[in-house]
Design a protein around this motif. Structure first.
Motif, PDB file in Angstrom:
ATOM      1  N   HIS A  99     -13.019  -2.808   3.093  1.00 45.15           N
ATOM      2  CA  HIS A  99     -11.586  -2.614   2.979  1.00 45.15           C
ATOM      3  C   HIS A  99     -10.886  -3.855   2.434  1.00 45.15           C
TER       4      HIS A  99
ATOM      5  N   TRP B 252       0.849  -1.200   0.000  1.00 40.57           N
ATOM      6  CA  TRP B 252       0.000   0.000   0.000  1.00 40.57           C
ATOM      7  C   TRP B 252       0.879   1.243   0.000  1.00 40.57           C
TER       8      TRP B 252
ATOM      9  N   PHE C 129      -4.112  10.556   4.499  1.00 38.35           N
ATOM     10  CA  PHE C 129      -5.121  11.588   4.662  1.00 38.35           C
ATOM     11  C   PHE C 129      -4.628  12.806   5.430  1.00 38.35           C
TER      12      PHE C 129
ATOM     13  N   ALA D  30      -7.794   9.795  -2.802  1.00 36.30           N
ATOM     14  CA  ALA D  30      -7.496  10.353  -1.478  1.00 36.30           C
ATOM     15  C   ALA D  30      -6.484  11.491  -1.589  1.00 36.30           C
TER      16      ALA D  30
ATOM     17  N   TRP E 299      -3.470   4.857   6.457  1.00 38.20           N
ATOM     18  CA  TRP E 299      -4.546   5.755   6.016  1.00 38.20           C
ATOM     19  C   TRP E 299      -4.443   7.130   6.657  1.00 38.20           C
ATOM     20  N   SER E 300      -3.946   7.201   7.891  1.00 41.84           N
ATOM     21  CA  SER E 300      -3.827   8.540   8.466  1.00 41.84           C
ATOM     22  C   SER E 300      -2.742   9.329   7.760  1.00 41.84           C
TER      23      SER E 300
ATOM     24  N   MET F 160     -12.559   4.273   9.141  1.00 36.52           N
ATOM     25  CA  MET F 160     -11.434   3.354   9.050  1.00 36.52           C
ATOM     26  C   MET F 160     -11.138   2.745  10.415  1.00 36.52           C
TER      27      MET F 160
ATOM     28  N   ALA G 178      -6.583   5.307  -3.529  1.00 41.50           N
ATOM     29  CA  ALA G 178      -5.471   6.053  -2.912  1.00 41.50           C
ATOM     30  C   ALA G 178      -5.222   7.336  -3.702  1.00 41.50           C
TER      31      ALA G 178
END
Lengths: 712, 65
Positions: free
Chosen positions: A489, A164, A251, A506, A247-248, B30, A503
């Motif tokens: 997910h 990822w 983002f 995002a 993900w944090s 999430m 992604a």
């Protein structure tokens, strides 16, 4: 799993070996150039007496070499090793792999040639001129295509978190690189930025900030999540935490970006929420660090003896330190002290030497024995390297922090009379020269360690037999049947293309919410009617300023602090930069700010100062530029430059490109005349004449009546 | 200085607001997913870098004993 046919396939170790070797070679080169640059900061004579190896040009060479050559090749080596193994499939296309390798090396080689020649856009970490920029885009996309092709031919259903990180890095860097490099070419080696002034600065630092995140951080986190568990021989401490981490981080940039820019424009409730989240956001980075360190739980006895783990532990700790320091530096009050000082230099080197460097070393020490099916030639040498490297980081960073605080406080100190306590900038520089010496020693220690590593790895390869293709087997990927109760997910990360698209969405959302205000900025910069385009001679002087990397030591941005307006003059206004392509605000003051230098000294002062800075400022650390008085410019390109700028919207009168040359010569004769009055003989087409014209123009427009202006 | 100019743009606060809201909502979603996710899946993912040496990959989805 009985009854399933296993498919045989092999992993290509040769490409990993090549990328690894390139990492070593460019790493040594980049660090050596770094030591040379560091030496010039206390011994200007170390510029070897020519423009090609003078600080302003080798500083970008150093940053490009370590970021794109050393770290870049390390990323490719790590990904080309781990990705096929995680997906149970060889890299999709070998030709593409080799295109990636040779293409990247050629790009670096062209940087090594063009940067010392002064062919540069001067935008930090994006200095390379437009033909090389296009080559970077092509090679980078071929790398991404190879990754996605591998995902499509994989035998493992799920994508491990490292992948990822690889994918997100690929997508984001592509977007950043393309947007920041937009420029209109004048010739094969010269272009003007598509953006000007404030807007150019916003786009550049949108790029600069995110490039650090997605070139130096996310790919390395991917490598950490693969190589640290491998080296420790135990799975990552918390896979759940790694998902949150991913993900944090992705983002964070959609929130943190605009947050940095427009924080004060937010309504109260959003500010409260924002502060809460800013604090929470330290958690994922630190979560990542803790995750890495806790992977070693129960294996700390190994850390004591295994140099690979030692390097990785320090790397992960440095990551934690740098990501803590980063948000700290973004606080307005801290930034007021740290900006333009060596604090920033220290900060990036904690990241570069500690995080990127040490993780790369750990990875290479782990890879080499495995690819050559042998043991590391000497653990003792690796340990020596570890200690030299660690001492190197300390000797580098600590003096820089001391230098930064000392100098920053001296800049801001006022006497009882209410005047600057140190009105001469040079006083504040001379004070920190010993720190610069210590820093160079730190760099030298770090470099010595790296040389030992290269020796050790060559010896390791010498005693083993290289396994060019590593065989493996796995069942083919079964056609997926959907199951009830599966979460979105999991479905996503089974569909790599879709995942990549998500992604991308995002980071694009993040890009868009940051870029739209930036585009709107253009029409919101209050225009100052007396600010006019540069004259042809000033333009040539400005391009010389760019080519010689003056921006590496001199800012052109006076902040609205009393300590700055007292020292330099009226603070800088946004409307003054509307014809600046690219912007030259700079990020470090090794020398004083130059935005109000125009008219401060006579032309003859500048002439003497360029030829020998110490004749005007005893003890100055600025390198002498005697060649500028003898080197001449042909000025043949001035018409093309004017035409390019007109296309970008600079309001030169129509047909001005035809008469620009005459205007240029007239102004040059005036400068020559002025110099003659001071007893200096110089040719009107010499470099120094153009540079003086530019320096004398800097920051003077706001004091002028519109009617006095040269071009109308 | 950039901040001052950005602030003069009409309704500029909408951009950080949009980004903040998207981020908060995504983050909560999430996090909620991560907390509730199947432990077997997590265990399988964790092992991915580890099980290269022994080729037999255990598939947690087809191998529900």
């Amino acid at each position: 799993m009985s009854g399933v046919t296993l498919e045989k396939f092999s992993y290509d170790n040769k490409i990993v070996k090549y990328f690894g070797a390139a990492t070593l070679i460019w790493g040594l080169a980049g660090m050596l150039i770094g030591v040379l640059a560091a030496t010039q900061l206390f011994l200007p004579e170390a510029n070897l007496g020519n423009p090609y190896t003078t600080y302003g040009r080798i500083r970008p060479l150093h940053t490009n070499a370590v970021i794109f050559a050393f770290v870049g090749n390390a990323i490719f080596a790590g990904i080309y090793y781990s990705m096929p193994r995680l997906l149970k499939a060889p890299m999709w296309n070998k030709t593409l792999s080799w295109f990636n390798f040779w293409g990247w090396q050629l790009i670096i080689l062209s940087a090594v040639i063009t940067l010392p020649l002064g062919l540069t856009t001067s935008k930090e970490y994006a200095e390379l001129e437009w033909p090389i920029d296009i080559a970077i885009a092509v090679v980078w996309v071929s790398f991404g295509a190879n990754m996605i092709g591998t995902l499509l031919t994989r035998r493992e259903k799920h994508m491990y978190v490292a992948i990822w990180f690889y994918l997100a890095s690929f997508v984001t860097i592509a977007v950043l690189h393309i947007f920041n490099s937009l420029a209109l070419p004048v010739s094969f080696f010269k272009s003007y930025s598509a953006y000007a002034g404030v807007q150019d600065a916003l786009v550049q630092w949108w790029y600069g900030h995110n490039a650090v995140a997605f070139f130096l951080t996310t790919p390395f986190l991917g490598l950490m999540y693969y190589f640290l568990p491998k080296a420790a021989n135990r799975p990552v401490y918390s896979y759940k935490l790694s998902i949150v981490h991913f993900w944090s981080l992705i983002f964070i940039y959609i929130w943190a970006g605009p947050h940095h820019l427009l924080y004060t424009a937010l309504p109260e409730w959003a500010q409260v929420l924002g502060v809460a989240f800013s604090v929470m956001l330290i958690a994922p980075s630190w979560g990542g660090m803790v995750n890495g360190l806790l992977t070693l739980r129960g294996a700390w006895d190994k850390v004591r003896v295994d140099p690979v783990l030692k390097f990785m532990v320090v790397a992960v700790t440095a990551y934690g330190m740098a990501t803590f320091e980063g948000p700290l530096l973004s606080l307005k009050s801290v930034n007021a002290i740290a900006h333009y000082t060596d604090w920033i230099v220290a900060h990036v080197h904690i990241g570069g030497l500690g995080w990127n460097g040490f993780l790369t070393f750990g990875m290479l020490y782990w890879l080499w024995p495995r690819m050559w099916k042998t043991n590391l030639y000497s653990v003792r040498l690796a340990n020596t390297h570890f200690w030299l490297g660690t001492l190197g980081i300390l000797f580098y960073a600590l003096p820089m922090y001391v230098a930064a605080l000392t100098q920053s406080l001296m800049w801001k100190e006022f006497s009882d009379m209410g005047r600057l306590a140190y009105p001469n900038f040079l006083e504040t520089v001379i004070q920190i020269v010993p720190m610069y010496m210590l820093r160079a020693i730190g760099g030298l220690l770090y470099l010595s360690g790296a040389i030992i590593m290269v020796y050790n790895l060559i010896k390791t390869a010498g005693q083993g037999i290289f396994v060019e293709e590593e065989m493996d087997e796995a069942p083919a990927l079964a056609k997926y049947q959907s199951q009830a109760g599966e979460y979105w997910h999991r479905a996503w990360e089974r569909k790599p293309i879709f995942f990549t698209l998500m992604a991308t969405v995002a980071i694009l959302i993040g890009g868009i919410v940051e870029i739209i205000p930036t585009i709107l900025v253009k029409s919101n910069v209050p225009t100052i009617s007396s600010v006019q385009p540069y004259t042809p001679l000033e333009l040539q002087g400005r391009d010389l300023y760019i080519a010689n990397g003056c921006v590496g030591c001199h800012s052109q941005m006076i902040r609205p602090f009393r300590s700055e307006t007292e020292r330099y003059g009226e603070y800088s206004k946004a409307g003054e930069f509307v014809y600046d392509r690219p912007f030259l605000w700079g990020s470090k003051r090794t020398g004083p700010d130059l935005h109000r230098i125009g008219g401060k000294y006579p032309d003859s002062w500048h002439y003497h100062h360029m030829v020998d800075p110490r004749s005007m400022s005893p003890g100055s650390l600025m390198p002498p530029y005697p060649w500028m008085s003898t080197n001449t410019l042909s000025h043949d390109d001035i018409g093309a430059k004017i035409r390019t700028l007109q296309k970008l919207g600079v309001p030169y009168p129509e047909g001005y490109d035809e008469i620009a040359r005459a205007d240029l010569e007239k102004q040059a004769d005036q400068v020559v005349e002025n110099l003659k009055g001071a007893g200096i003989e110089v040719a009107p087409n010499s470099e120094v004449v153009a540079l003086i014209a530019y320096l004398q123009r800097l920051g003077t427009d706001i004091n002028k009546e519109t009617a006095d202006l040269p071009i109308r | 200085m950039q901040k001052e100019i950005l602030r003069t743009i009409e309704n500029v606060e909408i951009y950080p607001l949009i980004s903040l809201i998207i981020f908060v909502l995504f983050f909560i979603g999430m996090f909620w997913w991560v907390v509730r996710v199947d432990q077997k899946y997590i265990d399988h993912m964790k092992q991915l870098p580890m099980n290269e040496e022994h080729q037999k990959t255990s598939d947690h989805e087809t191998n529900k004993n």
